[in-house]
Scaffold this active site. Structure first.
Site, PDB file in Angstrom:
ATOM      1  N   HIS A  31      40.975  50.329  30.855  1.00  0.00           N
ATOM      2  CA  HIS A  31      40.540  48.929  30.847  1.00  0.00           C
ATOM      3  C   HIS A  31      39.029  48.881  30.942  1.00  0.00           C
ATOM      4  O   HIS A  31      38.371  49.877  31.239  1.00  0.00           O
ATOM      5  CB  HIS A  31      41.179  48.169  32.012  1.00  0.00           C
ATOM      6  CG  HIS A  31      40.914  48.789  33.348  1.00  0.00           C
ATOM      7  ND1 HIS A  31      41.599  49.892  33.805  1.00  0.00           N
ATOM      8  CD2 HIS A  31      40.021  48.482  34.309  1.00  0.00           C
ATOM      9  CE1 HIS A  31      41.148  50.233  35.000  1.00  0.00           C
ATOM     10  NE2 HIS A  31      40.179  49.406  35.332  1.00  0.00           N
ATOM     11  N   TYR A  72      41.960  39.612  32.197  1.00  0.00           N
ATOM     12  CA  TYR A  72      41.563  38.724  33.297  1.00  0.00           C
ATOM     13  C   TYR A  72      40.134  38.189  33.193  1.00  0.00           C
ATOM     14  O   TYR A  72      39.223  38.880  32.764  1.00  0.00           O
ATOM     15  CB  TYR A  72      41.659  39.472  34.628  1.00  0.00           C
ATOM     16  CG  TYR A  72      43.016  40.043  34.917  1.00  0.00           C
ATOM     17  CD1 TYR A  72      44.005  39.263  35.488  1.00  0.00           C
ATOM     18  CD2 TYR A  72      43.309  41.373  34.629  1.00  0.00           C
ATOM     19  CE1 TYR A  72      45.252  39.788  35.776  1.00  0.00           C
ATOM     20  CE2 TYR A  72      44.547  41.911  34.906  1.00  0.00           C
ATOM     21  CZ  TYR A  72      45.526  41.115  35.472  1.00  0.00           C
ATOM     22  OH  TYR A  72      46.756  41.639  35.751  1.00  0.00           O
ATOM     23  N   ASP A  96      12.680  31.349  36.936  1.00  0.00           N
ATOM     24  CA  ASP A  96      11.551  30.406  36.901  1.00  0.00           C
ATOM     25  C   ASP A  96      10.322  31.189  37.332  1.00  0.00           C
ATOM     26  O   ASP A  96      10.008  31.245  38.524  1.00  0.00           O
ATOM     27  CB  ASP A  96      11.784  29.240  37.879  1.00  0.00           C
ATOM     28  CG  ASP A  96      12.670  28.135  37.298  1.00  0.00           C
ATOM     29  OD1 ASP A  96      13.320  28.377  36.256  1.00  0.00           O
ATOM     30  OD2 ASP A  96      12.702  27.048  37.888  1.00  0.00           O
ATOM     31  N   GLY A 124      35.071  33.742  44.660  1.00  0.00           N
ATOM     32  CA  GLY A 124      34.836  33.459  46.073  1.00  0.00           C
ATOM     33  C   GLY A 124      36.138  33.261  46.837  1.00  0.00           C
ATOM     34  O   GLY A 124      36.284  33.725  47.968  1.00  0.00           O
ATOM     35  N   ASP A 180      38.242  36.821  36.128  1.00  0.00           N
ATOM     36  CA  ASP A 180      38.505  36.656  37.553  1.00  0.00           C
ATOM     37  C   ASP A 180      37.808  35.476  38.228  1.00  0.00           C
ATOM     38  O   ASP A 180      38.352  34.905  39.168  1.00  0.00           O
ATOM     39  CB  ASP A 180      38.159  37.946  38.301  1.00  0.00           C
ATOM     40  CG  ASP A 180      39.128  39.089  37.969  1.00  0.00           C
ATOM     41  OD1 ASP A 180      40.328  38.815  37.878  1.00  0.00           O
ATOM     42  OD2 ASP A 180      38.684  40.232  37.812  1.00  0.00           O
ATOM     43  N   TYR A 204      42.232  44.922  42.561  1.00  0.00           N
ATOM     44  CA  TYR A 204      40.867  45.402  42.439  1.00  0.00           C
ATOM     45  C   TYR A 204      39.960  44.816  43.503  1.00  0.00           C
ATOM     46  O   TYR A 204      40.097  43.663  43.874  1.00  0.00           O
ATOM     47  CB  TYR A 204      40.294  45.016  41.074  1.00  0.00           C
ATOM     48  CG  TYR A 204      40.061  46.219  40.195  1.00  0.00           C
ATOM     49  CD1 TYR A 204      41.000  46.600  39.259  1.00  0.00           C
ATOM     50  CD2 TYR A 204      38.914  46.987  40.338  1.00  0.00           C
ATOM     51  CE1 TYR A 204      40.807  47.720  38.476  1.00  0.00           C
ATOM     52  CE2 TYR A 204      38.708  48.115  39.549  1.00  0.00           C
ATOM     53  CZ  TYR A 204      39.658  48.472  38.620  1.00  0.00           C
ATOM     54  OH  TYR A 204      39.465  49.578  37.850  1.00  0.00           O
ATOM     55  N   VAL A 228      40.487  40.736  44.046  1.00  0.00           N
ATOM     56  CA  VAL A 228      41.290  39.968  43.111  1.00  0.00           C
ATOM     57  C   VAL A 228      42.605  40.737  42.933  1.00  0.00           C
ATOM     58  O   VAL A 228      42.745  41.554  42.031  1.00  0.00           O
ATOM     59  CB  VAL A 228      40.544  39.763  41.782  1.00  0.00           C
ATOM     60  CG1 VAL A 228      41.257  38.706  40.953  1.00  0.00           C
ATOM     61  CG2 VAL A 228      39.107  39.357  42.035  1.00  0.00           C
TER      62      VAL A 228
END
Lengths: 731, 731
Positions: A519, A372, A530, A381, A374, A462, A459
């Protein structure tokens, strides 16, 4: 047809008929008539679920108004980086609906509608009170099965179609793509029959849309998805009840079943016992009350304000914060006040989780493709659900909503998607006691209070908890917590004593018939640092052993810090090594402290893991941004997504690794640092049926950025300032 | 005497006189008469400091009673592992005062008086309510400049003198050794004159006793110490004002100056400006109030009890806790309740910080020997000062006192040395939301609350904060925070532009004339893990890449976990490698979970650093316990201190590395795991004049220890349980 061939055909035909009859007779659940098998609606709560993604229900801003005190309907952007508002997304939709590409075509779907940020110099020069910079939307759409990238100018209503589109891959799936994929197989009789054969009622079926990566020709020129299913009988935690080995290959655009693979007929579906994690599902006598109530209290209220909905100002920090459909949250314009000069100094222009890579370690038919990405495939989001007050974030939290566009372009609100809170964990900012040696009566201690920005993306199984934690000493800690539910594999085994010595389970037997498959998780962060100004250099400060010359010192060796400025990108492709340590500084080469050190911030790696897959393995080519833990690239506004703009089914030709290999100059340039947090996850029984959170983090830490300790002059806690608390009357 | 020799002698004599006269004339401060120079008391507040270590003042238990509600005078031990009480230490002193070794000898000093713990099987079998096991004291004493190890049986009053004493090295310094060493040089006229020549008034002098390690013959057969000094004029932070290059070599037993080395005459003493860190020393207009009051509140009180003064019981945990003069704190008998069976299961028999190693990276005369071993040389507990309520620990903390013995054997109380508190940091124990994909209305989140045990040792300049954090999910996190003040080096440089390209500063220019010298910190923990029972095995679970056979899978590679049981100690000497990852399990090979996994805990390394010094460098030989990050040894009650029992001036023949190289069997034995946390510290200006805390940690985490998630059944937070708070009237 020759007679011989005819006999063969007849035998084959009879064989098939016999098989079908046997199958039919052995069906554990025989529907009263054949058509019902195909009628998803009557049999599966899955495809009729009331809570399914239905943006139309919540996009009406007027309706929203009655529910929310945050006036989305009237909200107007205040800052050049503010996300698109409901009005603006509606405006984009109106503009595009009359554009030839959409007007005369169908079907079409919007895969992304988000702010096209103004050019960096414009944003850097913009000050509060200035008129807002022209607002533009960046739109990614699929029209007639082709992907388009467009810019919509909201003031001129001009639409620009970008010709440079990635060579391979597809845009992030829409939520509609994902949900419709999960019920599409139910329109297929063979699929339904297979489910019934496995002893699962269609009404108990739950399916997941699984991105299938790219492994060659089979995953090219066609938008595909694989669907795998579970039984949700007797548990909300269907993830623990896989119908193992059954994979439906689906055309995502037509929703046609391309292929059904079933190699798990002999594997039982694990039992539902002890899998439900909901508090309401626990037997009363087994509920455990271990801890008395506890909370973080601020009697005089929080120390932060959120100006114009998105500008967070706390202690010596200020930054712009917004939810994002792909990245989750984006932190921009992070600046910190210098206690010596009072100046608010630039630290980071923009930071966000750019991509994830989650390869599973099982090369067999139903598992090999689970690799995946994700953010680019599912939308980090899009998958971030409303946070649970008092549990996801403490009582003193402020919540921020996300505004996203549905596939048809209508805006909708994801409420309480991000929280902001002050955190006091009993930690110490700095301290010193004089020891018994000196006997001086000194004990100076300052408590550590930080500001946390949090989101939690689910997701599917998970849950990723992403924290941006700001400290008053100038440090930014970026932490990722993993919780939620394992992706597990069914197995005939009920005990390890049935498993041969040489057999490879590809994971851990967690419960009877359940294997937690090994996994990795990689989360790659984009960090446009910056330091005081945009032009910075990346310095690798190698900590190296030096041997002393014979007779020169009683010591044989010591360590020395050697500064190496990276000239080009390849100098900054970094693999961490415990026995070849270094610090990683981003400095402003034109600005020095009073005593002449270049001002800077360092990236401080946390506990991490490296991908060990073959570099030529297709998943690793697509996830090649994990080939190093740190990379530095020159700022390029088109290089934001480490796995490429179009990650879905991509072939890896638009990754950070490819960009970096161009080896462009990075010294005294506007540079972007990329850092990858990694986890190897060998599951254990404690992860069943839901995982205690595991976290890892890295820091951005001032290094000769300030002239001295910037929190030297903060006061200690005093009893008189702390609150007086009592239990609530109700408890 | 021949005339030629006489002339030589005369010339030499005249030369010396001339030098003395010149020196005298050039003294920046000329005392009115010569004797005053040698009178420390009239000139240095340092040697007359009222707050100097004076155990006699606080040892009177009756006097203590008036000050403290914790009845030390009447306290009797309740648990076999309880530390020696005031009465017991007094009893030891009485017994020994009539023992021939002490009766007829002087001088003598007690370097350690602590509980000699009963044999492990006896402690394991002991239950509350059983009669207390025989109490014994372990005493380390120096008598007539010889070291002795004794056991004093408090019931029989029998004294056993142990013949096996380490070959090299000396016991931990007494606090009296340290303090007296700091003023001893003031009795030396040359020293005083040197100080005055450097422009420092004797009344402004502060000196530190610096352990000098071992580099060869010069540091053998004599207990030595090096003293370096600072000016405390105009600042409490004298550490920032070194009298650079001046080192006094002292005989610690006679307090005689052996040698004065001064190679820093040209180096100015850095200015006091901006060095004082005390809040009272900050100018009012520069004080920064960044944060509103914030605290952790528990309206119904804490969830823990401390039974019999030392047994901590919280949530599903219980453990014995005691302060220790050498280790700081010792956690014993850590056990956790299994939610399935209700059984309280053994996890760790004993854990503590065994030794520290802090080599500085400057091979020059005044610095090469700075290679501290803080526990064995200075006493990590002896240097742990009272914690500051509300700042070192939150408001809801409980404080525990230490009882130690002074050099003459009299007991004294170190009050508030350890704190215990519940911590809620806004973190998440576990969570899952169903994603927009499934649309199920599930959002289950559990907050994470932990229990922290904290101490803070101030080993002169540095402050070490040690936390043992217990989680309800069975995890123990051991965290070390570094704060306090850098050990800095004087330099003529005021700006980096004065420093040549090739010049080695051995650190960072932090302020005008101040260099923060590069150094490492290593803290090695002793962890006697007893997973359910004492006999355990250590399993290295290697995570290795496997290549698939051609044509067998679209995947080229995946990762596999390979279990390797360590047979002997050398199998368990582990250097961590990012690209050769492993998990490190301590398992009980005779006990399995329901589905057949061995029950275990794993050591989860945190961000760490490895020592890179030459293995044959004398400091590294003494600190050889840092040669690996993990070691496993068979339990041996004499092997507790990783650098050896007598670390001071030791030659490294009694370290963990030496024991481990015996390569004893460790499979299915009572084993001890050793873990080393490391830090490379390249100072930066933010560390001046006092360092913001930097932390690192590692975890002991259940791995198939529980059948499933042990906190599945805990409830979420509810608004009704949280407190109602208001600001105090006074604020």
């Amino acid at each position: 047809m020759e007679s011989r061939q005819f006999v063969r055909f007849l035998l084959l035909f009879l064989g098939i008929v016999t098989l079908l009859v046997i199958t039919w007779i052995n069906l554990p659940y025989a529907p009263s008539n054949a058509t019902e098998i195909f009628d998803c609606n009557s049999f599966s709560s899955w495809c009729t679920s009331k809570n399914r993604f239905q943006p139309k229900k919540i996009i009406n801003p007027l309706k929203q108004l009655t529910k929310s005190t945050r006036h989305f309907a009237s909200h107007t952007p205040q800052h050049p980086l503010d996300p698109l508002t409901i009005q603006e997304i509606n405006h984009v939709r109106t503009i595009l609906s009359s554009h030839p590409l959409f007007k005369f075509s169908s079907p079409y779907a919007f895969h992304s509608v988000s702010l096209e940020e103004p050019d960096k110099p414009l944003v850097l020069n913009w000050k509060r009170g200035d008129s807002l910079l022209p607002r533009k939307a960046s739109v990614i759409a699929r029209v007639n099965n082709k992907s388009y990238v467009l810019t919509v100018d909201l003031s001129t209503e001009q639409v620009t179609l970008h010709s440079r589109v990635p060579l391979s891959g597809y845009p992030t799936m829409t939520v509609e793509d994902m949900t419709s994929s999960t019920w599409a197989p139910l329109a297929n009789a063979t699929f339904n029959r297979t489910i019934l054969e496995r002893g699962v009622d269609l009404k108990d079926l739950a399916c997941l849309p699984i991105s299938l990566g790219w492994f060659g020709k089979a995953e090219e020129n066609r938008r595909l998805i694989k669907v795998q299913c579970y039984s949700m009988k007797d548990t909300a935690n269907f993830y623990m009840r896989p119908i193992e080995g059954l994979t439906v290959l689906l055309d995502m655009d037509t929703k046609q079943v391309v292929e059904i693979s079933d190699k798990g007929r002999t594997i039982p579906i694990p039992k539902a016992d002890n899998t439900d994690y909901r508090f309401s599902a626990q037997e009363l006598h087994k509920q455990m009350n271990l801890i008395n109530p506890i909370s973080i209290e601020q009697p005089k209220g929080p120390s932060f304000v959120i100006e114009d909905e998105h500008m967070v100002k706390w202690a010596n920090w200020e930054f712009h914060l917004k939810p994002d459909a792909r990245a989750g949250v984006i932190v921009s314009r992070a600046r910190v006040k210098d206690p010596n000069t009072g100046e608010v100094r630039n630290v980071m222009y923009k930071g966000f989780s750019s991509e994830l890579f989650v390869p599973y370690m099982d090369p067999t038919d139903a598992w090999y493709f689970k690799t995946y990405m994700d953010a680019g495939e599912y939308g980090f989001g899009l998958q971030s659900m409303p946070l649970d007050p008092l549990n996801d974030c403490p009582r003193n939290a402020y919540y921020m909503d996300g505004v996203f566009a549905a596939a048809d372009g209508t805006p909708y609100v994801r409420s309480n998607m991000v929280c902001v809170f002050e955190r006091y964990a009993g930690d110490i900012g700095w301290r010193h006691s004089e020891s018994p040696i000196t006997g001086m009566e000194i004990r100076e201690v300052r408590p550590k209070v930080t500001l946390v920005v949090r989101m939690a993306a689910s997701v599917a199984n998970y849950d990723y908890i992403v924290d941006w934690e700001f400290q008053t000493d100038g440090l930014i800690r970026i932490k990722v917590g993993l919780s939620g539910i394992l992706m597990v594999k069914g197995t005939p085994y009920e005990n390890m004593n049935q498993v041969g010595e040489q057999e490879n389970l590809f994971g851990t037997l967690l419960s009877e018939n359940v294997i937690g498959v090994i996994h990795d998780h990689y989360i790659t962060f984009y960090l446009d640092m910056d330091i005081d100004d945009s032009d910075n250099s990346f310095v690798k400060v190698n900590i190296q052993r030096q041997d002393t010359a014979p007779g020169k010192s009683p010591r044989a060796s010591y360590l020395k810090a050697k500064r190496n400025v990276a000239k080009t990108e390849k100098d900054a492709q970094i693999k961490l090594k415990l026995y070849d340590p270094a610090e990683f500084h981003v400095i402003n080469p034109t600005k020095k402290t009073r005593v002449g050190n270049p001002v800077g911030y360092k990236v401080v790696p946390g506990g991490t893991a490296a991908s060990l897959l073959d570099l030529e393995d297709p998943p690793q080519k697509r996830g090649a941004f994990t080939n190093n833990q740190i990379w530095v690239t020159p700022y390029n506004r088109s290089e934001e997504w480490a796995g490429g703009l179009f990650v879905y089914q991509s072939q890896g030709e638009d990754t950070l690794a490819v960009w970096s290999d161009r080896d462009r100059p990075i010294e005294n340039k506007d540079i972007v640092v990329w850092y990858t947090l990694g986890f190897h996850h060998v599951p254990c029984q404690e992860d069943f049926p839901i995982m205690p959170t595991v976290s890892s983090s890295f820091d951005l830490k001032p290094v000769n950025f300030f002239e001295s300790n910037p929190i030297l002059r903060i006061p200690p806690n005093l009893e008189k300032d702390l609150p007086v608390c009592k239990p609530t009357a109700s408890s």
